[in-house]
Design a protein around this motif. Structure first.
Motif, PDB file in Angstrom:
ATOM      1  N   ILE A  48     -78.422  -7.091  -7.955  1.00 46.97           N
ATOM      2  CA  ILE A  48     -79.206  -5.900  -8.284  1.00 46.97           C
ATOM      3  C   ILE A  48     -80.080  -5.489  -7.105  1.00 46.97           C
ATOM      4  O   ILE A  48     -80.845  -4.535  -7.197  1.00 46.97           O
ATOM      5  CB  ILE A  48     -80.078  -6.132  -9.539  1.00 46.97           C
ATOM      6  N   TYR A  49     -79.955  -6.222  -5.991  1.00 48.92           N
ATOM      7  CA  TYR A  49     -80.808  -5.947  -4.834  1.00 48.92           C
ATOM      8  C   TYR A  49     -79.998  -5.452  -3.635  1.00 48.92           C
ATOM      9  O   TYR A  49     -80.336  -5.727  -2.490  1.00 48.92           O
ATOM     10  CB  TYR A  49     -81.577  -7.211  -4.441  1.00 48.92           C
ATOM     11  N   ALA A  50     -78.948  -4.708  -3.887  1.00 55.42           N
ATOM     12  CA  ALA A  50     -78.063  -4.282  -2.801  1.00 55.42           C
ATOM     13  C   ALA A  50     -78.792  -3.461  -1.740  1.00 55.42           C
ATOM     14  O   ALA A  50     -78.575  -3.647  -0.540  1.00 55.42           O
ATOM     15  CB  ALA A  50     -76.895  -3.477  -3.377  1.00 55.42           C
ATOM     16  N   ASP A  51     -79.668  -2.558  -2.150  1.00 61.42           N
ATOM     17  CA  ASP A  51     -80.376  -1.706  -1.189  1.00 61.42           C
ATOM     18  C   ASP A  51     -81.321  -2.519  -0.312  1.00 61.42           C
ATOM     19  O   ASP A  51     -81.393  -2.316   0.909  1.00 61.42           O
ATOM     20  CB  ASP A  51     -81.159  -0.603  -1.916  1.00 61.42           C
ATOM     21  N   GLU A  52     -82.056  -3.439  -0.940  1.00 61.99           N
ATOM     22  CA  GLU A  52     -83.003  -4.259  -0.183  1.00 61.99           C
ATOM     23  C   GLU A  52     -82.261  -5.175   0.803  1.00 61.99           C
ATOM     24  O   GLU A  52     -82.682  -5.332   1.959  1.00 61.99           O
ATOM     25  CB  GLU A  52     -83.854  -5.106  -1.143  1.00 61.99           C
ATOM     26  N   ILE A  53     -81.162  -5.754   0.344  1.00 63.37           N
ATOM     27  CA  ILE A  53     -80.376  -6.637   1.205  1.00 63.37           C
ATOM     28  C   ILE A  53     -79.806  -5.864   2.393  1.00 63.37           C
ATOM     29  O   ILE A  53     -79.789  -6.346   3.522  1.00 63.37           O
ATOM     30  CB  ILE A  53     -79.260  -7.322   0.392  1.00 63.37           C
ATOM     31  N   GLU A  54     -79.374  -4.643   2.151  1.00 60.95           N
ATOM     32  CA  GLU A  54     -78.809  -3.834   3.238  1.00 60.95           C
ATOM     33  C   GLU A  54     -79.858  -3.517   4.304  1.00 60.95           C
ATOM     34  O   GLU A  54     -79.548  -3.497   5.505  1.00 60.95           O
ATOM     35  CB  GLU A  54     -78.229  -2.535   2.675  1.00 60.95           C
ATOM     36  N   SER A  55     -81.098  -3.296   3.898  1.00 63.42           N
ATOM     37  CA  SER A  55     -82.148  -3.015   4.876  1.00 63.42           C
ATOM     38  C   SER A  55     -82.446  -4.238   5.736  1.00 63.42           C
ATOM     39  O   SER A  55     -82.753  -4.113   6.927  1.00 63.42           O
ATOM     40  CB  SER A  55     -83.423  -2.540   4.168  1.00 63.42           C
ATOM     41  N   ILE A  56     -82.319  -5.431   5.160  1.00 62.56           N
ATOM     42  CA  ILE A  56     -82.507  -6.655   5.937  1.00 62.56           C
ATOM     43  C   ILE A  56     -81.335  -6.850   6.897  1.00 62.56           C
ATOM     44  O   ILE A  56     -81.513  -7.219   8.060  1.00 62.56           O
ATOM     45  CB  ILE A  56     -82.654  -7.868   4.993  1.00 62.56           C
ATOM     46  N   LYS A  57     -80.136  -6.592   6.413  1.00 69.25           N
ATOM     47  CA  LYS A  57     -78.961  -6.691   7.284  1.00 69.25           C
ATOM     48  C   LYS A  57     -79.101  -5.765   8.489  1.00 69.25           C
ATOM     49  O   LYS A  57     -78.719  -6.124   9.611  1.00 69.25           O
ATOM     50  CB  LYS A  57     -77.691  -6.321   6.505  1.00 69.25           C
ATOM     51  N   LYS A  58     -79.646  -4.586   8.277  1.00 67.04           N
ATOM     52  CA  LYS A  58     -79.800  -3.614   9.364  1.00 67.04           C
ATOM     53  C   LYS A  58     -80.687  -4.167  10.469  1.00 67.04           C
ATOM     54  O   LYS A  58     -80.406  -3.991  11.661  1.00 67.04           O
ATOM     55  CB  LYS A  58     -80.399  -2.315   8.813  1.00 67.04           C
ATOM     56  N   ILE A  59     -81.755  -4.878  10.082  1.00 60.83           N
ATOM     57  CA  ILE A  59     -82.652  -5.478  11.077  1.00 60.83           C
ATOM     58  C   ILE A  59     -81.898  -6.503  11.908  1.00 60.83           C
ATOM     59  O   ILE A  59     -81.979  -6.517  13.146  1.00 60.83           O
ATOM     60  CB  ILE A  59     -83.862  -6.128  10.386  1.00 60.83           C
ATOM     61  N   PHE A  60     -81.129  -7.365  11.246  1.00 63.00           N
ATOM     62  CA  PHE A  60     -80.376  -8.400  11.974  1.00 63.00           C
ATOM     63  C   PHE A  60     -79.364  -7.770  12.931  1.00 63.00           C
ATOM     64  O   PHE A  60     -79.204  -8.248  14.060  1.00 63.00           O
ATOM     65  CB  PHE A  60     -79.676  -9.326  10.986  1.00 63.00           C
ATOM     66  N   ARG A  61     -78.686  -6.730  12.474  1.00 65.99           N
ATOM     67  CA  ARG A  61     -77.678  -6.098  13.338  1.00 65.99           C
ATOM     68  C   ARG A  61     -78.328  -5.476  14.561  1.00 65.99           C
ATOM     69  O   ARG A  61     -77.785  -5.510  15.659  1.00 65.99           O
ATOM     70  CB  ARG A  61     -76.905  -5.042  12.549  1.00 65.99           C
ATOM     71  N   GLU A  62     -79.512  -4.866  14.375  1.00 62.95           N
ATOM     72  CA  GLU A  62     -80.199  -4.237  15.512  1.00 62.95           C
ATOM     73  C   GLU A  62     -80.712  -5.275  16.498  1.00 62.95           C
ATOM     74  O   GLU A  62     -80.639  -5.083  17.718  1.00 62.95           O
ATOM     75  CB  GLU A  62     -81.361  -3.388  14.995  1.00 62.95           C
ATOM     76  N   VAL A  63     -81.233  -6.386  15.987  1.00 65.61           N
ATOM     77  CA  VAL A  63     -81.807  -7.409  16.861  1.00 65.61           C
ATOM     78  C   VAL A  63     -80.727  -8.208  17.568  1.00 65.61           C
ATOM     79  O   VAL A  63     -80.844  -8.537  18.755  1.00 65.61           O
ATOM     80  CB  VAL A  63     -82.724  -8.361  16.058  1.00 65.61           C
ATOM     81  N   MET A  64     -79.635  -8.516  16.854  1.00 63.23           N
ATOM     82  CA  MET A  64     -78.631  -9.421  17.397  1.00 63.23           C
ATOM     83  C   MET A  64     -77.336  -8.726  17.805  1.00 63.23           C
ATOM     84  O   MET A  64     -76.419  -9.377  18.306  1.00 63.23           O
ATOM     85  CB  MET A  64     -78.307 -10.515  16.374  1.00 63.23           C
ATOM     86  N   GLY A  65     -77.272  -7.408  17.583  1.00 59.45           N
ATOM     87  CA  GLY A  65     -76.053  -6.699  17.896  1.00 59.45           C
ATOM     88  C   GLY A  65     -75.810  -6.557  19.396  1.00 59.45           C
ATOM     89  O   GLY A  65     -76.651  -6.777  20.219  1.00 59.45           O
TER      90      GLY A  65
END
Length: 298
Positions: A281-298
């Protein structure tokens, strides 16, 4: 001590008639449902359901227990919904599992910017996967994609395990041997230097050594520090060697604080994955965290 979640799970199994149905309604894994039920049965000392194929048929003790608890659990669920409408609905809480160093390097600087609550848990990767299946965690960052029908993995980056040295380390002799590909003398030189390691974990060093020297390292680090980020800080102001993931020291290498000595003839590369339950039920919140990881480690 009894856990009230056991009763909620019991009531949901009673209503849906299957473990799968209860898992879907509660947004947890089927093994998590089974664990709650077995814990409650052990606590009460009675078998609460008869298993007939996939159907769960309540026993007489199960029917009695359901009649006792259904009204009380219903009131608790109503109270929970009322509380969620006033606070939880607008401020969900996301529990994330990862290693300590990954948290410090990636998510820590962004915590205060997130519009929801965060609980960070550290631990071993198999333990994180188990907690994700049981609904204790909502997201994990892991190099180990353990197969599970309830979990999906999304690869987003990779890490290479490399040999690094302090900025004052004299590595001229090693670089000469490296050009000559003199593996035997390279190993001798490395073992003559001072090494850093972390408490109870030499996995990176063992894998690197095994792949490049075809043997396990027969020495222990001279300096044992709390975590890999501590190693980076120590090397930035001195001499010594360590084997660590490249993303943890990328800035220090670029700034000349640490020397990248060798990636190995046989590279040790790990794929980093997001691990989530397939139903959340937390798909939106999880996606925002994923975005941070992709930006930092991409």
């Amino acid at each position: 001590m009894v856990n009230l979640e056991w009763y909620r799970t019991f009531k949901t199994i009673y209503k849906t008639g299957t473990l799968t149905g209860a898992a879907e309604e509660l947004f947890i894994s089927q093994p998590g449902v089974s664990l709650h039920l077995s814990s409650l049965e052990n606590y009460t000392g009675y078998k609460l359901f008869e298993r007939r194929g996939r159907r769960m048929i309540p026993t007489e003790r199960g029917k009695t227990l359901y009649n006792f608890i259904t009204e009380a659990i219903g009131k608790l669920e109503e109270a929970e919904k009322s509380f969620q409408r006033s606070t939880e609905k607008h401020t969900p809480t996301i529990s994330i599992g990862m290693c300590f160093e990954t948290f410090q390097t990636t998510l820590e600087p962004y915590i205060a910017t997130l519009p929801f609550n965060i609980i960070i848990r550290f631990g071993e990767y198999p333990e994180m996967v188990d907690s994700l299946e049981k609904g204790i965690l909502d997201l994990i960052i892991t190099p180990q994609a353990v197969t599970s029908k309830d979990i999906e993995y999304d690869p987003f980056s990779s890490e290479t395990i490399i040999l690094v040295g302090g900025n004052h380390t004299n590595d001229k002799a090693f670089q000469k041997l490296l050009k000559e590909n003199n593996i035997t003398e390279m190993e001798t030189w490395l073992k003559s230097e001072k090494w850093y390691g972390t408490t109870g974990d030499m996995e990176h060093l063992r894998r690197f050594w095994q792949l490049n020297f075809n043997k396990h390292p027969d020495f222990r680090p001279n300096y044992i520090v709390p975590n890999l980020n501590s190693i980076v800080r120590c090397l930035s102001s001195g001499v010594g060697l360590a084997v660590i993931p490249d993303f943890l020291c990328k800035k220090e290498i670029e700034n000349g604080q640490i020397k990248k000595l060798w990636e190995g003839n046989s590279k040790v590369v790990n794929t980093l994955n997001f691990g989530t339950r397939k139903k959340t039920i937390y798909a939106d919140e999880i996606e925002s965290i994923k975005k941070i990881f992709r930006e930092v480690m991409g």
